[in-house]
Design a protein around this motif. Structure first.
Motif, short mmCIF file in Angstrom:
data_model
loop_
_atom_site.label_atom_id
_atom_site.label_comp_id
_atom_site.label_asym_id
_atom_site.label_seq_id
_atom_site.Cartn_x
_atom_site.Cartn_y
_atom_site.Cartn_z
N PHE A 1 9.90 -7.72 6.79
CA PHE A 1 9.90 -6.24 6.81
C PHE A 1 11.49 -5.88 7.01
CE2 PHE A 1 5.61 -5.66 9.23
CZ PHE A 1 4.81 -5.97 8.11
N SER B 291 -15.27 2.68 7.15
CA SER B 291 -15.45 4.11 7.63
C SER B 291 -14.03 4.47 8.22
CB SER B 291 -16.50 3.96 8.88
OG SER B 291 -16.25 5.11 9.57
N ASP B 292 -13.91 5.70 8.12
CA ASP B 292 -12.63 6.16 8.92
C ASP B 292 -12.69 5.76 10.38
OD1 ASP B 292 -10.33 7.70 9.49
OD2 ASP B 292 -11.62 9.15 10.16
N LEU C 182 -4.92 8.56 13.78
CA LEU C 182 -5.10 7.49 14.52
C LEU C 182 -4.11 7.16 15.42
CD1 LEU C 182 -7.41 7.57 11.76
CD2 LEU C 182 -7.80 5.17 13.00
N ASP D 256 -4.77 -2.02 13.56
CA ASP D 256 -3.92 -2.88 12.68
C ASP D 256 -3.86 -1.79 11.28
OD1 ASP D 256 -2.26 -4.11 11.13
OD2 ASP D 256 -3.82 -5.68 10.68
N LEU D 257 -2.98 -0.52 11.33
CA LEU D 257 -3.13 0.59 10.62
C LEU D 257 -1.98 0.55 9.69
CD1 LEU D 257 -4.99 2.98 13.06
CD2 LEU D 257 -5.85 2.28 11.15
N THR D 258 -2.16 1.27 8.52
CA THR D 258 -0.60 1.73 7.89
C THR D 258 0.07 2.47 8.57
OG1 THR D 258 -2.16 3.10 7.02
CG2 THR D 258 -1.58 1.22 5.56
N ASP D 259 1.44 2.66 8.30
CA ASP D 259 2.25 3.41 9.18
C ASP D 259 1.58 4.96 9.20
OD1 ASP D 259 3.94 1.44 9.90
OD2 ASP D 259 5.22 1.79 8.25
N PRO E 271 -4.04 8.04 5.32
CA PRO E 271 -5.36 8.17 5.94
C PRO E 271 -5.27 7.67 7.45
CG PRO E 271 -5.37 6.06 4.38
CD PRO E 271 -3.98 6.78 4.42
N LEU F 150 0.92 -1.29 0.00
CA LEU F 150 -0.19 -0.12 -0.03
C LEU F 150 0.92 1.14 0.10
CD1 LEU F 150 -2.88 -0.92 2.67
CD2 LEU F 150 -2.83 -1.14 0.07
N GLY G 98 -8.82 -0.96 10.93
CA GLY G 98 -7.76 -1.27 9.73
C GLY G 98 -7.73 -2.78 9.57
N GLY G 99 -6.62 -3.48 9.41
CA GLY G 99 -6.32 -4.89 9.03
C GLY G 99 -7.03 -5.26 7.79
N GLY G 100 -6.97 -4.69 6.78
CA GLY G 100 -7.67 -4.96 5.59
C GLY G 100 -7.49 -6.31 4.85
N LEU H 63 -10.33 -1.81 -1.31
CA LEU H 63 -9.27 -2.64 -0.76
C LEU H 63 -9.81 -3.96 -0.24
CD1 LEU H 63 -6.12 -3.36 -0.08
CD2 LEU H 63 -6.66 -2.60 2.11
N THR I 2 5.15 -2.45 2.03
CA THR I 2 4.88 -4.03 2.12
C THR I 2 3.83 -3.91 3.39
OG1 THR I 2 6.53 -5.01 1.03
CG2 THR I 2 5.51 -6.28 2.69
N GLN I 3 2.62 -4.62 3.31
CA GLN I 3 1.76 -4.70 4.50
C GLN I 3 1.99 -5.94 5.11
OE1 GLN I 3 -0.15 -1.72 5.67
NE2 GLN I 3 1.22 -1.11 4.25
N1 SAM Z 1 0.50 -4.67 8.80
C1 SAM Z 1 0.29 -3.48 8.49
C2 SAM Z 1 1.46 -2.71 8.39
O1 SAM Z 1 2.55 -2.98 8.20
O2 SAM Z 1 1.55 -1.30 8.59
C3 SAM Z 1 -1.05 -2.88 8.59
C4 SAM Z 1 -1.80 -3.68 7.56
S1 SAM Z 1 -3.39 -3.23 7.22
C5 SAM Z 1 -3.56 -3.53 5.48
C6 SAM Z 1 -3.65 -1.35 7.20
C7 SAM Z 1 -4.92 -0.95 6.94
O3 SAM Z 1 -5.38 0.25 7.60
C8 SAM Z 1 -5.31 -0.90 5.43
O4 SAM Z 1 -6.66 -1.77 5.34
C9 SAM Z 1 -6.08 0.62 5.30
O5 SAM Z 1 -7.27 0.91 4.62
C10 SAM Z 1 -6.22 0.85 6.80
N2 SAM Z 1 -6.57 2.22 7.16
C11 SAM Z 1 -5.69 3.21 6.86
N3 SAM Z 1 -6.13 4.41 7.39
C12 SAM Z 1 -7.34 3.91 8.02
C13 SAM Z 1 -8.42 4.64 8.81
N4 SAM Z 1 -8.23 6.11 9.03
N5 SAM Z 1 -9.38 4.35 9.36
C14 SAM Z 1 -9.73 2.68 9.19
N6 SAM Z 1 -8.78 2.08 8.46
C15 SAM Z 1 -7.80 2.55 7.98
#
Ligand code: SAM
Length: 306
Positions: free
Chosen positions: A232, A142-143, A175, A162-165, A171, A52, A88-90, A116, A56-57
């Protein structure tokens, strides 16, 4: 940032402004831009890989290390986790791990990116293993911040982030702030536990430390721990927080006992012995977490420079 060269297809993943790791792309399965982020599904060393916005997720080969490390210490620490929130946790793998706990009655999973999730449902079956269809699951697109601000107080036993960095444009940026963590505390029940991924203390020590001190300004108990995730190429950080329960008071035998009673399905990474090990931090991390720095706030949020 990633670059796909047409002759030699490489994934180039920047770790800092001065170093990157590269992987040969055996197959590019999907590359698209959703409303929120760039999504790439690649076959590389490590198997299928979800990327993403160039980061790498998780990969098919070792996603279980990250997801077991994120989910089980918090779930096991709770006396009886029934109501769980995942933000999160897509990929659906965090959901898969939560559902292994037989105490769970309801899991609400909130991810911002519906496109996603559809990609994950179709292509990442090895991750979610059909978890989205479990009757205990409610999926909300939702956010996470907006969602939690609308939730009632004292609702969840465990909340898993479980959010993106956090990066400048991600987005997930709001958080990881003090204001957000106060909301998390409000919707947790009094004996509730919260856990978040907290970046790599090796590549981004200051980011990990800032997340840690932000949590410490909100919760009574905050414990940092680490797991090495091979794909990672770095040790990864996590932080558990609560108003009472403390993972350092759980013995190896107690962890194994709780897992034996509650768990349906197998684990490959986490057990009592792993629990004891992951909270033992090396000196450079203890030093980074030993020097207090100001919390991340909505006005001045923490983010990774790349
Ligand atoms: N394993 C991870 C890593 O390396 O950072 C996290 C994986 S997971 C795929 C991250 C998820 O966070 C994604 O599905 C993304 O859509 C979600 N996400 C990001 N911002 C968000 C927000 N504001 N609210 C809810 N979900 C969010």
């Amino acid at each position: 940032m990633s670059s796909l060269d047409s002759k030699w297809m490489w994934l180039v993943e920047w770790r800092t402004k001065r170093d990157a790791h590269i992987w040969l792309i055996d197959e590019l399965l999907l590359s698209t831009r959703t409303k929120y982020q760039k999504v790439e599904l690649l076959k590389t060393a490590g198997g299928l890989r979800l990327v993403l916005d160039g980061k790498t997720q998780s990969t098919e080969e070792d996603e279980w290390i990250y997801h077991e490390a994120l989910v089980h210490p918090a779930m096991v620490l709770h006396e009886k986790p029934e109501d769980v929130l995942i933000i999160g946790g897509g990929e659906g793998a965090t959901l898969r791990e939560v559902l292994k706990h037989t105490t769970v009655r309801r899991v609400v999973m909130v991810d911002i990116d519906g496109e996603l999730i559809e990609i994950a449902k179709r292509h990442l079956v090895k991750w979610h293993k059909g978890s989205f269809e479990d009757p205990r699951v409610k999926l909300v697109i939702s956010d996470g911040r907006k969602f939690i601000e609308r939730e009632e107080s004292d609702t969840y036993d465990v909340i898993i982030m479980d959010l993106t960095d956090p990066t400048k444009d991600s987005p997930s940026r709001y958080l990881y702030t003090l204001e957000f963590y106060k909301e998390v505390k409000r919707v947790l029940k009094p004996r509730g536990i919260m856990v978040t991924q907290a970046a790599s203390p090796y590549y981004a020590g200051k980011v990990s430390a800032r997340i840690y001190f932000t949590l410490k300004s909100v919760f009574k108990v905050v414990r940092f721990y680490m797991a090495y995730v091979p794909q990672f190429l770095a040790p990864w950080g996590f932080a558990i927080s609560s108003e009472g329960p403390d993972p350092l008071t759980l013995s190896k035998d107690e962890v194994d006992k709780r897992l034996k009673i509650r768990l349906k399905g197998k684990l490959k990474y986490y057990d009592g012995e792993t629990h004891e090990g992951i909270f033992k931090l090396p000196k450079y991390v203890r030093e980074e977490l030993g020097e207090e720095i100001p919390p991340s706030t909505d006005e001045d949020p923490v983010y990774l420079p790349v």
